[in-house]
Design a protein around this motif. Structure first.
Motif, PDB file in Angstrom:
ATOM      1  N   LYS A  12      -5.424  -3.902  -3.203  1.00 34.88           N
ATOM      2  CA  LYS A  12      -5.211  -5.017  -2.292  1.00 34.88           C
ATOM      3  C   LYS A  12      -4.915  -4.490  -0.882  1.00 34.88           C
ATOM      4  N   LYS A  13      -4.835  -5.396   0.086  1.00 34.39           N
ATOM      5  CA  LYS A  13      -4.562  -4.988   1.465  1.00 34.39           C
ATOM      6  C   LYS A  13      -3.129  -4.468   1.591  1.00 34.39           C
ATOM      7  N   PRO A  14      -2.897  -3.484   2.455  1.00 32.77           N
ATOM      8  CA  PRO A  14      -1.548  -2.958   2.673  1.00 32.77           C
ATOM      9  C   PRO A  14      -0.809  -3.759   3.747  1.00 32.77           C
ATOM     10  N   ASP A  26       0.787  -2.599  -2.267  1.00 31.91           N
ATOM     11  CA  ASP A  26       1.457  -3.219  -3.422  1.00 31.91           C
ATOM     12  C   ASP A  26       2.961  -3.350  -3.228  1.00 31.91           C
ATOM     13  N   MET A  27       3.380  -3.590  -1.989  1.00 32.02           N
ATOM     14  CA  MET A  27       4.810  -3.829  -1.762  1.00 32.02           C
ATOM     15  C   MET A  27       5.240  -5.178  -2.337  1.00 32.02           C
ATOM     16  N   PRO A  82      -5.289   7.985  -5.596  1.00 32.46           N
ATOM     17  CA  PRO A  82      -5.067   7.389  -6.906  1.00 32.46           C
ATOM     18  C   PRO A  82      -5.724   6.041  -7.072  1.00 32.46           C
ATOM     19  N   ALA A  83      -6.086   5.386  -5.985  1.00 32.12           N
ATOM     20  CA  ALA A  83      -6.576   4.030  -6.114  1.00 32.12           C
ATOM     21  C   ALA A  83      -8.023   3.864  -5.717  1.00 32.12           C
ATOM     22  N   GLY A  84      -8.611   4.839  -5.052  1.00 31.32           N
ATOM     23  CA  GLY A  84      -9.914   4.628  -4.473  1.00 31.32           C
ATOM     24  C   GLY A  84      -9.851   3.572  -3.388  1.00 31.32           C
ATOM     25  N   ALA A  85      -8.706   3.443  -2.746  1.00 28.21           N
ATOM     26  CA  ALA A  85      -8.472   2.363  -1.792  1.00 28.21           C
ATOM     27  C   ALA A  85      -9.182   2.631  -0.475  1.00 28.21           C
ATOM     28  N   THR A  86      -9.583   1.560   0.172  1.00 30.87           N
ATOM     29  CA  THR A  86     -10.134   1.672   1.513  1.00 30.87           C
ATOM     30  C   THR A  86      -8.998   1.822   2.509  1.00 30.87           C
ATOM     31  N   GLU A  87      -9.312   2.357   3.664  1.00 25.34           N
ATOM     32  CA  GLU A  87      -8.286   2.514   4.681  1.00 25.34           C
ATOM     33  C   GLU A  87      -7.858   1.147   5.226  1.00 25.34           C
ATOM     34  N   PRO A  88      -6.620   1.007   5.656  1.00 26.13           N
ATOM     35  CA  PRO A  88      -6.165  -0.252   6.229  1.00 26.13           C
ATOM     36  C   PRO A  88      -7.023  -0.661   7.421  1.00 26.13           C
ATOM     37  N   GLU A  89      -7.250  -1.971   7.577  1.00 22.10           N
ATOM     38  CA  GLU A  89      -8.066  -2.468   8.671  1.00 22.10           C
ATOM     39  C   GLU A  89      -7.350  -2.377  10.015  1.00 22.10           C
ATOM     40  N   LEU A  92      -1.538 -14.763  -0.229  1.00 25.16           N
ATOM     41  CA  LEU A  92      -0.891 -13.732  -1.046  1.00 25.16           C
ATOM     42  C   LEU A  92      -1.891 -12.953  -1.893  1.00 25.16           C
ATOM     43  N   GLY A  93      -2.915 -13.620  -2.381  1.00 25.58           N
ATOM     44  CA  GLY A  93      -3.902 -12.951  -3.219  1.00 25.58           C
ATOM     45  C   GLY A  93      -4.653 -11.837  -2.527  1.00 25.58           C
ATOM     46  N   ASP A  94      -4.660 -11.836  -1.198  1.00 27.09           N
ATOM     47  CA  ASP A  94      -5.298 -10.736  -0.458  1.00 27.09           C
ATOM     48  C   ASP A  94      -4.457  -9.470  -0.500  1.00 27.09           C
ATOM     49  N   TYR A  95      -3.155  -9.616  -0.770  1.00 26.52           N
ATOM     50  CA  TYR A  95      -2.220  -8.503  -0.668  1.00 26.52           C
ATOM     51  C   TYR A  95      -1.548  -8.125  -1.989  1.00 26.52           C
TER      52      TYR A  95
END
Length: 275
Positions: A192-194, A201-202, A30-37, A172-175
């Motif tokens: 954003k980063k998980p 987006d927790m 749904p987000a086109g998100a990259t995998e967590p680092e 905070l802006g990274d997440y």
């Protein structure tokens, strides 16, 4: 005390570690998100009707709430108390999107209209209707809102700090999408980063409904992770902050009281699926 909890969470993380499954005919991310680092890896479940992804949260324990020394805290986050999660559970990798809402409900009520943005302008009562229809569609009773304790446990992901990434609010802006970077609107889920468990987006983007009734503090709160639904208030709890919020509201312990019929453009939800 904190070190013992960290050790137990690490042990349970290893115990429930499973390689991420490859799923055929997977619905588009749904987000086109990259995998967590650099996150832990857990078993994933994908809803066959909506494509919602769920990540397994392992059994463990944590300290719920905030200490009197935490910057930006509220009295309602007291007292700090130990909660034991005896059984693992699946929790949504992302906030429920407008596309997923429309799959079940037909139309989206959202103010910021885009399929992969989180659904908003949904009341707690609306969410209960969505859950009932989703369960019926998949012939199950396993989908529900997280309890407040489950939500905070999953948000912290083994960290007892002010934020799930540490103490430094400048990061905070990274997440998170919040008042300083969101442009007064929601954004597609997962940009954003998980956190360490791979949950996006927790904090920020939209507040999230949980199952619990509102209580002014944690005196008498259950210690087993279950939803706290007795008491005198008809209000429900929301967690996590939003695009409209300051850094203080995006802390892991932050909580807010809402009327269950409330519809807000910065309020949505994510789901739990029981094993």
């Amino acid at each position: 005390m904190g070190s013992k909890i960290s050790i137990m969470n690490h042990i349970n993380t290893i115990r429930y570690y499973l390689k991420k499954n490859e799923v055929e005919d997977r619905v588009e991310d749904p987000a086109g998100a990259t995998e967590p680092e650099s996150t832990e890896a857990f078993e994933i479940f994908i809803s066959p009707s909506t494509g919602m992804e769920f990540i397994m949260a392992p059994a463990g324990e944590f300290l719920m709430g905030s200490s009197p020394e935490e910057i930006g805290r509220s009295y309602s986050e007291s007292p700090v108390h130990r909660v034991t999660i005896k059984n693992p559970f699946y929790i949504g990798k992302y906030q429920v999107t407008q596309k997923q809402w429309k799959t079940i409900m037909g139309t989206s009520p959202s103010n910021f209209n885009e399929d992969f943005r989180p659904v908003e302008l949904v009341s707690w009562e609306d969410v209960q209707e969505f859950i009932g229809k989703l369960n019926a569609m998949e012939n199950t009773t396993k989908y529900r809102l997280p309890s407040e304790a489950e939500w905070e446990y999953a948000c912290r992901a083994g960290k007892q700090s002010r934020y799930f990434f540490g103490e430094d609010e400048s990061k905070l802006g990274d997440y998170a999408w919040y008042a300083r970077n969101a442009g007064r609107k929601t954004h597609p889920a997962g940009r954003k980063k998980p956190n360490r468990w791979g949950l996006y987006d927790m904090c920020g983007n939209v507040w999230e409904w949980v199952q619990d009734s509102w209580h002014e503090d944690y005196n008498g709160a259950p210690s087993n992770g279950s939803a706290w639904e007795d008491g005198n208030s008809s209000n429900r709890v929301s967690r996590g902050g939003s695009w409209y919020c300051s850094t203080n509201s995006c802390r892991s312990a932050s909580r807010f009281s809402r009327e269950p019929e409330k519809h807000l453009a910065n309020l949505g939800f994510r789901l739990v699926k029981e094993l």
